[in-house]
Design an enzyme around this catalytic site. Structure first.
Site, PDB file in Angstrom:
ATOM      1  N   ASP A  69       0.858  -1.198   0.011  1.00 13.54           N
ATOM      2  CA  ASP A  69       0.055  -0.096   0.059  1.00 13.54           C
ATOM      3  C   ASP A  69       0.895   1.257   0.088  1.00 13.54           C
ATOM      4  OD1 ASP A  69      -2.054   1.800   0.431  1.00 13.54           O
ATOM      5  OD2 ASP A  69      -2.915   0.730   2.173  1.00 13.54           O
ATOM      6  N   ASP A  85     -10.604   3.961  -1.548  1.00 12.51           N
ATOM      7  CA  ASP A  85     -11.170   2.974  -0.736  1.00 12.51           C
ATOM      8  C   ASP A  85     -12.683   3.082  -0.782  1.00 12.51           C
ATOM      9  OD1 ASP A  85      -8.783   2.890   0.257  1.00 12.51           O
ATOM     10  OD2 ASP A  85      -8.960   3.096   2.308  1.00 12.51           O
TER      11      ASP A  85
HETATM   12  C1  GLA Z   1      -5.670   2.130   2.653  1.00 11.46           C
HETATM   13  C2  GLA Z   1      -6.161   0.898   1.919  1.00 11.46           C
HETATM   14  C3  GLA Z   1      -7.105   0.194   2.723  1.00 11.46           C
HETATM   15  C4  GLA Z   1      -6.297  -0.332   3.959  1.00 11.46           C
HETATM   16  C5  GLA Z   1      -5.809   0.840   4.594  1.00 11.46           C
HETATM   17  C6  GLA Z   1      -5.133   0.410   5.926  1.00 11.46           C
HETATM   18  O1  GLA Z   1      -6.398   2.986   2.942  1.00 11.46           O
HETATM   19  O2  GLA Z   1      -6.576   1.538   0.653  1.00 11.46           O
HETATM   20  O3  GLA Z   1      -7.712  -0.840   1.725  1.00 11.46           O
HETATM   21  O4  GLA Z   1      -5.420  -1.362   3.565  1.00 11.46           O
HETATM   22  O5  GLA Z   1      -4.999   1.672   3.931  1.00 11.46           O
HETATM   23  O6  GLA Z   1      -4.518   1.414   6.692  1.00 11.46           O
END
Ligand code: GLA
Length: 503
Positions: free
Chosen positions: A265, A325
């Site tokens: 990520d 997200d």
């Molecule tokens: C980001 C990702 C999410 C999750 C969070 C965790 O927002 O896109 O899917 O993994 O981080 O902190």
């Protein structure tokens, strides 16, 4: 003596100003229930009523771009560039004795959060030195994820409340609920498992995960696979330890633990690298996983920036997030899902577009909307990572997640992502070509009222007459009587009729 008395007030003023100067490095420590400590750093330089310096909080490093006031009462604004987006943070503060009292809001309408900072050694918490990204080359494909990955991920439901016991119970439930038999395989731990590094630089899990190897052994003993999460930056999105500068070492650690899937990520990497450098940064971990000695699915998560679909396979990626997200709400899910049409050409066996994890069963949508979610993700050849508490599911949610006829669409071996073929207002028809000349056809009603949606077999590319077509409703598990050149049916508001058609 008279001269000294005249001089005294200005001396006292100088001393008190000096004592009340903010200049220095400050740390605010918040202990978290997982045994880790969240640290925010304020590296300040005060010259009279001008405060400069930097602020580091979770994954973000801000430069102070504006200030008002002095140590007894001040505000500082931190700014940073995140790709093309400018991010800001504002703190109000005051120096109280040896303590720096600070308060900020996470959003303009959120309540004030107060923290107390203490003096910290100079340099502690500073942004690590930049490591130049490697030259580009092609990372060989790892032969994994020939169909989109299926499994479960902790984030959507549990956020930071995930631990060893939860993962074991989820693994048990994936088996006992029949989800494993339906194809769900990867049990993925998302952010918040990390603690820090040992003296050799090895990543150490926090107290929620006392023995990662034993956990992997347990998950494997159930015939399932274990996934984990990290960031190419110094910090993850939730502010935990990232893999920056430790990529190969972390890949080796994951392999030694028995990890089968990595979600990587971007988050903290935004402070160090530009979007244009993403490919090289992701390639680094792609290479590290390849030499780790273990087949590990590589899931890129950088929210669809820098046209990731064009280079995701070249860095060894098995999937890449195409959006920000998802939330457990119709507007979020439908905006993401119906917005994927233009990306169809980039998906294929071993490398998939990922419109984010499933929200099915998390309570924010109706069963009908969750059917739309599951149908759309299957037409999109998306990874199917359940994100609900599978230990405790209603029969209808269980049925949605384990509908094998719908899952078969997602897992079709030809691996061709579907597309929208027709749209009128809120009504859309999407088609996915399946192996052997079959097709999955989704009649979607995004509107607020039930509506009739019709298709003609010829428009769908079936030349023969309807008598020769086998048409099946994949949610009702019934063959559909398809006489005539067209088929029309009532589709509920926010709902879908998903057909499987074979000549
Ligand atoms: C980001 C990702 C999410 C999750 C969070 C965790 O927002 O896109 O899917 O993994 O981080 O902190």
């Amino acid at each position: 003596m008279r001269r000294f008395v005249r001089f005294l007030p200005s001396l006292l003023l100088t001393v008190s100003c000096y004592a009340a100067n903010l200049t220095g490095n400050w740390v605010a420590e918040t202990p978290l229930p997982d045994g880790t400590v969240r640290k925010a750093y304020f590296t300040l330089k005060q010259q009279d009523s001008h405060i400069t310096g930097s602020i580091r909080v979770t994954q973000f490093y801000y430069t102070i771009s504006a200030s008002t006031g002095r140590s007894e009462e001040f505000t500082i604004t931190g700014s940073m560039m995140d790709g093309t987006l400018e991010r800001h943070v504002v703190y109000q503060g005051k120096l109280v004795g040896d303590e720096l009292h600070l308060a900020t809001r996470r959003r303009a309408d959120a309540p004030l959060v107060e923290v107390i900072a203490h003096r910290a050694p100079e340099g502690e918490g500073a942004m690590p030195a930049r490591v130049a990204p490697p030259a580009l080359h092609r990372v060989p494909n790892n032969s994994l994820a020939r169909t989109p990955a299926m499994g479960w991920n902790s984030w959507n439901k549990f956020k930071g409340d995930v631990d060893d016991a939860v993962i074991r119970q989820i693994a048990d439930a994936i088996v006992s609920s029949g989800m494993k038999d339906a194809g769900y395989q990867y049990i993925n731990i998302d952010d918040t498992w990390e603690a820090s590094r040992d003296t050799n630089g090895n990543i150490v899990p926090n107290k929620k995960f006392p023995d990662m190897k034993a956990l992997a052994d347990y998950v494997h003993s159930k015939g399932l696979k274990l996934g984990i999460y990290s960031s190419p930056g110094p910090n993850t999105c939730a502010g935990y330890e990232g893999s920056y500068g430790h990529e190969e070492q972390d890949a080796r650690t994951y392999a030694a633990w028995g990890i089968d899937y990595l979600k990587y990520d971007w988050c903290g990497a935004r402070n160090i690298y530009t979007d244009e450098e993403m490919q090289a940064v992701y390639q680094k971990m792609g290479d590290a996983l390849r030499v780790s000695g273990r087949p590990i699915v590589y899931s890129l998560c950088q929210y669809g920036r820098d046209d990731v679909w064009k280079w995701g396979p070249d860095v060894g990626g098995n999937s890449w997030r195409t959006t920000g997200d998802i939330r457990d709400a119709w507007d979020s899910m439908s905006k993401i899902g119906f917005g994927q049409n233009d990306l169809a050409q980039w998906a294929g066996p071993g490398h998939w577009n990922d419109p984010d994890m499933l929200e099915v069963g998390n309570g924010g949508m109706s069963d009908g909307e969750y059917k739309t979610h599951m149908s759309l993700w299957s037409i999109l050849a998306a990874p199917l990572l359940a994100g609900n508490d599978v230990r405790n599911m209603s029969p209808s949610i269980h049925e949605i997640l384990t509908n094998r006829e719908v899952i078969a669409v997602d897992q079709d071996p030809q691996g061709k992502q579907g597309r929208r073929v027709w749209q009128s207002g809120d009504q859309e028809v999407w088609v996915r070509d399946l192996a052997g000349g079959a097709k999955a056809v989704g009649l979607f009603n995004r509107g607020e009222k039930d509506a009739d949606i019709g298709v003609s077999w010829a428009d769908l590319g079936f030349a023969g007459s309807s008598k020769e077509l086998k048409v099946r409703d994949l949610w009702n598990h019934q063959n559909v009587e398809a006489s005539g050149a067209r088929y029309s049916t009532r589709v509920p508001a926010h709902g879908v009729v998903l057909l499987g058609i074979q000549e």
